[in-house]
Design a protein around this motif. Structure first.
Motif, PDB file in Angstrom:
ATOM      1  N   GLY A 147       3.534  -4.452  -3.510  1.00  0.00           N
ATOM      2  CA  GLY A 147       4.660  -5.376  -3.584  1.00  0.00           C
ATOM      3  C   GLY A 147       5.560  -5.287  -2.362  1.00  0.00           C
ATOM      4  O   GLY A 147       5.177  -4.744  -1.322  1.00  0.00           O
ATOM      5  N   ARG A 148       6.750  -5.824  -2.518  1.00  0.00           N
ATOM      6  CA  ARG A 148       7.646  -5.925  -1.368  1.00  0.00           C
ATOM      7  C   ARG A 148       8.334  -4.606  -1.012  1.00  0.00           C
ATOM      8  O   ARG A 148       8.820  -3.900  -1.899  1.00  0.00           O
ATOM      9  CB  ARG A 148       8.724  -6.975  -1.632  1.00  0.00           C
ATOM     10  N   VAL A 149       8.430  -4.348   0.267  1.00  0.00           N
ATOM     11  CA  VAL A 149       9.255  -3.253   0.786  1.00  0.00           C
ATOM     12  C   VAL A 149      10.712  -3.648   0.563  1.00  0.00           C
ATOM     13  O   VAL A 149      11.092  -4.803   0.785  1.00  0.00           O
ATOM     14  CB  VAL A 149       8.987  -3.054   2.293  1.00  0.00           C
ATOM     15  N   THR A 150      11.540  -2.718   0.114  1.00  0.00           N
ATOM     16  CA  THR A 150      12.962  -3.016  -0.085  1.00  0.00           C
ATOM     17  C   THR A 150      13.794  -2.234   0.940  1.00  0.00           C
ATOM     18  O   THR A 150      13.236  -1.545   1.783  1.00  0.00           O
ATOM     19  CB  THR A 150      13.390  -2.705  -1.542  1.00  0.00           C
ATOM     20  N   MET A 151      15.094  -2.348   0.859  1.00  0.00           N
ATOM     21  CA  MET A 151      15.921  -1.782   1.931  1.00  0.00           C
ATOM     22  C   MET A 151      15.760  -0.273   2.092  1.00  0.00           C
ATOM     23  O   MET A 151      15.610   0.240   3.197  1.00  0.00           O
ATOM     24  CB  MET A 151      17.404  -2.111   1.691  1.00  0.00           C
ATOM     25  N   ASP A 152      15.769   0.445   0.963  1.00  0.00           N
ATOM     26  CA  ASP A 152      15.741   1.911   1.013  1.00  0.00           C
ATOM     27  C   ASP A 152      14.491   2.504   0.394  1.00  0.00           C
ATOM     28  O   ASP A 152      14.288   3.709   0.469  1.00  0.00           O
ATOM     29  CB  ASP A 152      16.939   2.484   0.249  1.00  0.00           C
ATOM     30  N   LEU A 153      13.702   1.686  -0.256  1.00  0.00           N
ATOM     31  CA  LEU A 153      12.583   2.196  -1.048  1.00  0.00           C
ATOM     32  C   LEU A 153      11.331   1.357  -0.844  1.00  0.00           C
ATOM     33  O   LEU A 153      11.405   0.141  -0.669  1.00  0.00           O
ATOM     34  CB  LEU A 153      12.946   2.171  -2.539  1.00  0.00           C
ATOM     35  N   THR A 154      10.196   2.060  -0.896  1.00  0.00           N
ATOM     36  CA  THR A 154       8.905   1.381  -0.834  1.00  0.00           C
ATOM     37  C   THR A 154       8.012   1.961  -1.930  1.00  0.00           C
ATOM     38  O   THR A 154       8.032   3.170  -2.185  1.00  0.00           O
ATOM     39  CB  THR A 154       8.257   1.580   0.555  1.00  0.00           C
ATOM     40  N   ILE A 155       7.261   1.074  -2.561  1.00  0.00           N
ATOM     41  CA  ILE A 155       6.412   1.478  -3.669  1.00  0.00           C
ATOM     42  C   ILE A 155       4.965   1.557  -3.184  1.00  0.00           C
ATOM     43  O   ILE A 155       4.468   0.618  -2.547  1.00  0.00           O
ATOM     44  CB  ILE A 155       6.544   0.450  -4.824  1.00  0.00           C
ATOM     45  N   PHE A 156       4.327   2.685  -3.429  1.00  0.00           N
ATOM     46  CA  PHE A 156       2.926   2.855  -3.042  1.00  0.00           C
ATOM     47  C   PHE A 156       2.073   2.953  -4.305  1.00  0.00           C
ATOM     48  O   PHE A 156       2.469   3.585  -5.291  1.00  0.00           O
ATOM     49  CB  PHE A 156       2.754   4.125  -2.204  1.00  0.00           C
ATOM     50  N   ASP A 157       0.908   2.341  -4.273  1.00  0.00           N
ATOM     51  CA  ASP A 157      -0.023   2.416  -5.390  1.00  0.00           C
ATOM     52  C   ASP A 157      -0.839   3.702  -5.252  1.00  0.00           C
ATOM     53  O   ASP A 157      -1.674   3.825  -4.351  1.00  0.00           O
ATOM     54  CB  ASP A 157      -0.949   1.184  -5.360  1.00  0.00           C
ATOM     55  N   VAL A 158      -0.575   4.658  -6.142  1.00  0.00           N
ATOM     56  CA  VAL A 158      -1.260   5.960  -6.052  1.00  0.00           C
ATOM     57  C   VAL A 158      -2.236   6.156  -7.212  1.00  0.00           C
ATOM     58  O   VAL A 158      -2.621   7.285  -7.530  1.00  0.00           O
ATOM     59  CB  VAL A 158      -0.235   7.127  -5.972  1.00  0.00           C
ATOM     60  N   THR A 159      -2.643   5.051  -7.828  1.00  0.00           N
ATOM     61  CA  THR A 159      -3.531   5.116  -8.996  1.00  0.00           C
ATOM     62  C   THR A 159      -4.816   5.887  -8.690  1.00  0.00           C
ATOM     63  O   THR A 159      -5.337   6.610  -9.538  1.00  0.00           O
ATOM     64  CB  THR A 159      -3.886   3.686  -9.462  1.00  0.00           C
ATOM     65  N   ASP A 160      -5.324   5.727  -7.470  1.00  0.00           N
ATOM     66  CA  ASP A 160      -6.599   6.360  -7.126  1.00  0.00           C
ATOM     67  C   ASP A 160      -6.460   7.811  -6.655  1.00  0.00           C
ATOM     68  O   ASP A 160      -7.452   8.450  -6.318  1.00  0.00           O
ATOM     69  CB  ASP A 160      -7.324   5.524  -6.056  1.00  0.00           C
ATOM     70  N   VAL A 161      -5.235   8.300  -6.602  1.00  0.00           N
ATOM     71  CA  VAL A 161      -5.038   9.713  -6.238  1.00  0.00           C
ATOM     72  C   VAL A 161      -5.138  10.528  -7.527  1.00  0.00           C
ATOM     73  O   VAL A 161      -4.464  10.215  -8.505  1.00  0.00           O
ATOM     74  CB  VAL A 161      -3.647   9.932  -5.590  1.00  0.00           C
ATOM     75  N   PRO A 162      -5.980  11.570  -7.554  1.00  0.00           N
ATOM     76  CA  PRO A 162      -6.074  12.392  -8.776  1.00  0.00           C
ATOM     77  C   PRO A 162      -4.693  12.870  -9.221  1.00  0.00           C
ATOM     78  O   PRO A 162      -3.862  13.233  -8.368  1.00  0.00           O
ATOM     79  CB  PRO A 162      -6.956  13.573  -8.337  1.00  0.00           C
ATOM     80  N   VAL A 163      -4.462  12.859 -10.522  1.00  0.00           N
ATOM     81  CA  VAL A 163      -3.133  13.159 -11.072  1.00  0.00           C
ATOM     82  C   VAL A 163      -2.568  14.476 -10.527  1.00  0.00           C
ATOM     83  O   VAL A 163      -1.402  14.566 -10.172  1.00  0.00           O
ATOM     84  CB  VAL A 163      -3.193  13.215 -12.622  1.00  0.00           C
ATOM     85  N   ASN A 164      -3.422  15.494 -10.449  1.00  0.00           N
ATOM     86  CA  ASN A 164      -2.896  16.796 -10.008  1.00  0.00           C
ATOM     87  C   ASN A 164      -2.826  16.931  -8.483  1.00  0.00           C
ATOM     88  O   ASN A 164      -2.493  17.981  -7.968  1.00  0.00           O
ATOM     89  CB  ASN A 164      -3.699  17.937 -10.626  1.00  0.00           C
ATOM     90  N   ALA A 165      -3.140  15.847  -7.759  1.00  0.00           N
ATOM     91  CA  ALA A 165      -3.105  15.915  -6.293  1.00  0.00           C
ATOM     92  C   ALA A 165      -1.830  15.315  -5.719  1.00  0.00           C
ATOM     93  O   ALA A 165      -1.673  15.202  -4.508  1.00  0.00           O
ATOM     94  CB  ALA A 165      -4.319  15.207  -5.704  1.00  0.00           C
ATOM     95  N   ILE A 166      -0.905  14.925  -6.581  1.00  0.00           N
ATOM     96  CA  ILE A 166       0.331  14.295  -6.086  1.00  0.00           C
ATOM     97  C   ILE A 166       1.449  14.526  -7.086  1.00  0.00           C
ATOM     98  O   ILE A 166       1.222  14.520  -8.309  1.00  0.00           O
ATOM     99  CB  ILE A 166       0.100  12.774  -5.865  1.00  0.00           C
ATOM    100  N   ARG A 167       2.631  14.781  -6.588  1.00  0.00           N
ATOM    101  CA  ARG A 167       3.791  14.849  -7.485  1.00  0.00           C
ATOM    102  C   ARG A 167       5.052  14.425  -6.746  1.00  0.00           C
ATOM    103  O   ARG A 167       5.054  14.330  -5.501  1.00  0.00           O
ATOM    104  CB  ARG A 167       3.957  16.238  -8.080  1.00  0.00           C
ATOM    105  N   SER A 168       6.097  14.196  -7.519  1.00  0.00           N
ATOM    106  CA  SER A 168       7.339  13.784  -6.892  1.00  0.00           C
ATOM    107  C   SER A 168       7.803  14.924  -5.982  1.00  0.00           C
ATOM    108  O   SER A 168       7.555  16.097  -6.264  1.00  0.00           O
ATOM    109  CB  SER A 168       8.399  13.440  -7.934  1.00  0.00           C
ATOM    110  N   GLY A 169       8.437  14.584  -4.878  1.00  0.00           N
ATOM    111  CA  GLY A 169       8.829  15.594  -3.888  1.00  0.00           C
ATOM    112  C   GLY A 169       7.818  15.691  -2.754  1.00  0.00           C
ATOM    113  O   GLY A 169       8.140  16.193  -1.677  1.00  0.00           O
ATOM    114  N   ASP A 170       6.579  15.232  -2.994  1.00  0.00           N
ATOM    115  CA  ASP A 170       5.589  15.211  -1.906  1.00  0.00           C
ATOM    116  C   ASP A 170       5.991  14.155  -0.879  1.00  0.00           C
ATOM    117  O   ASP A 170       6.785  13.258  -1.166  1.00  0.00           O
ATOM    118  CB  ASP A 170       4.191  14.852  -2.446  1.00  0.00           C
ATOM    119  N   TYR A 171       5.386  14.277   0.294  1.00  0.00           N
ATOM    120  CA  TYR A 171       5.683  13.318   1.362  1.00  0.00           C
ATOM    121  C   TYR A 171       4.497  12.396   1.617  1.00  0.00           C
ATOM    122  O   TYR A 171       3.345  12.828   1.612  1.00  0.00           O
ATOM    123  CB  TYR A 171       6.028  14.055   2.658  1.00  0.00           C
ATOM    124  N   ILE A 172       4.803  11.139   1.806  1.00  0.00           N
ATOM    125  CA  ILE A 172       3.793  10.163   2.217  1.00  0.00           C
ATOM    126  C   ILE A 172       3.913   9.969   3.721  1.00  0.00           C
ATOM    127  O   ILE A 172       5.011   9.688   4.230  1.00  0.00           O
ATOM    128  CB  ILE A 172       3.988   8.813   1.492  1.00  0.00           C
TER     129      ILE A 172
END
Ligand SMILES: *Cc1c(COP(=O)(O)O)cnc(C)c1O
Length: 391
Positions: free
Chosen positions: A326-351
């Protein structure tokens, strides 16, 4: 300072960097390597360093000092103010100011020993009057060979070269021109400009000449003359279209994941609801937006560029490639992480938005632009870390 006051600061810069919502790592070792690479490719020509626009957004102080330490003794900036900043980091260097000089800037130019690149009749006559009054000072001359941006018209420059009436205090140390199509080696424009510049170089015999920026260096020896002027290649960006970029990446931009959320099939994402989820999805909300130069045109959907069929931007998190949703916003961007294994990503990680795993020019292309604009548009919110060059 009271203890309380001191306690209110992060313990040190590293801590601030470890926790920053948005961070930029500048690899000064890679920068120095890239300059040495450009120097090698420039053969017998001297190699300058172009550090305009705050060293392409990466910091003129650290980048300037690094390039100076690597051996650069000729620098190009766009403005007198940039030259004044650079002077303390490049004490013995020749600093050329590409936009030349305006009335009122004489003092800054002389005090900081800057070399204005005169680009018009008007600047030329102002400069001649200035040196007549203040005494000798080097200048450079920009000659237009087809770009139609800055520079004296070719014929005027050739006339000036032979003009015996020009004052002795007028002392150009360099004549330069700029190629319009060097990023496209097959363009006939390159040869045309080369032939014109050869005349200029011959007419100003005994004065050094310079034609090529990063891309021109790749066109080969004919284009090198006495001094080359690489910019983007030093910072790891693509100079030539359609060939693998041989430069080391210098900048890494990363945004922290604030939150990961689940969303169901059939729901939409971000402003305009333009991104329709075709499956149950996981979304990572990262703290970067168009206010940080992560342009709205990088959006995964809902903007004209996407409707034309080009793909949106992507990032990399823990080794997984993740597209913008979807759309990039002023301070936030949403990434689709559906294909990342659940235990391979958590909040606080860096993209990683761009860097060693995401070429800055890939990101730029997704926005319909070039690496130069990505780097110079980074904005003020990045916490910066400079990795020192080893030598
Ligand atoms: C910006 C600029 C350069 C450097 O160009 P790159 O493509 O970044 O290497 C060199 N010369 C002039 C006149 C410029 O304006």
């Amino acid at each position: 300072m009271t203890d309380d006051f001191e306690d209110s600061f992060p313990e040190n810069e590293t801590d601030a960097f470890e926790q920053a919502p948005l961070r930029l790592t500048v690899d000064l070792g890679a920068l120095a390597d890239n300059w040495r690479d450009m120097k090698k490719r420039s053969g017998s020509a001297r190699t300058a360093a172009v550090v305009k626009a705050d060293a392409y957004g990466l910091g003129i102080e650290d980048c300037g000092a690094t390039l100076y330490h690597a051996g650069a003794r000729d620098f190009f900036v766009a403005t007198v103010a940039e030259g004044a900043t650079l002077r303390s980091y490049a004490p013995e260097a020749r600093i050329f100011v590409l936009s030349g000089i305006w009335q009122g800037q004489e003092r800054q130019v002389f005090d900081n020993d800057l070399v204005p690149v005169l680009a018009s009749e008007e600047q030329l006559s102002f400069w001649m009057a200035t040196v007549a009054e203040r005494g000798d000072h080097p200048c450079a001359l920009h000659v237009d060979t087809g770009f139609n941006r800055l520079g004296l018209p070719l014929d005027d420059a050739l006339f000036l070269a032979d003009d015996v009436t020009r004052p002795a205090s007028f002392d150009p140390v360099l004549v330069l021109s700029h190629l319009a199509c060097a990023d496209t080696p097959s363009s006939p424009m390159n040869r045309v400009q080369l032939e014109s510049f050869r005349k200029v170089s011959a007419a100003f015999e005994g004065i050094e000449s310079s034609l090529s920026a990063s891309a021109g260096i790749f066109l080969g020896r004919d284009y090198h003359f006495d001094l080359t002027r690489p910019g983007i290649a030093l910072y790891g960006g693509e100079a030539v279209n359609g060939v693998a970029n041989p430069m080391r990446p210098v900048a890494k931009a990363e945004a922290r994941i604030i939150q990961i959320r689940e969303a169901g099939e059939g729901q939409t994402v971000s402003y305009g609801g333009s991104f329709l989820l075709k499956r149950a999805s996981r979304l990572a909300i990262a703290s970067v937006g168009y206010a940080d130069g992560y342009q709205r045109s990088l959006s995964g959907s809902g903007i004209p560029l996407r409707e034309m069929g080009h793909g949106g931007a992507y990032g990399v998190v823990n080794g997984h490639k993740v597209p913008v949703a979807g759309r990039v916003t002023m301070d936030l961007t949403i990434f689709d992480v559906t294909d990342v294994p659940v235990n391979a990503i958590r909040s606080g990680d860096y993209i990683e938005l761009f860097g060693p795993n995401v070429p800055v020019d890939d990101t730029a292309r997704a926005a319909g632009t070039i690496g130069y604009e990505m780097l110079t548009g980074l904005g003020l919110r990045y916490e910066r870390q400079y990795l020192m060059a080893d030598d």
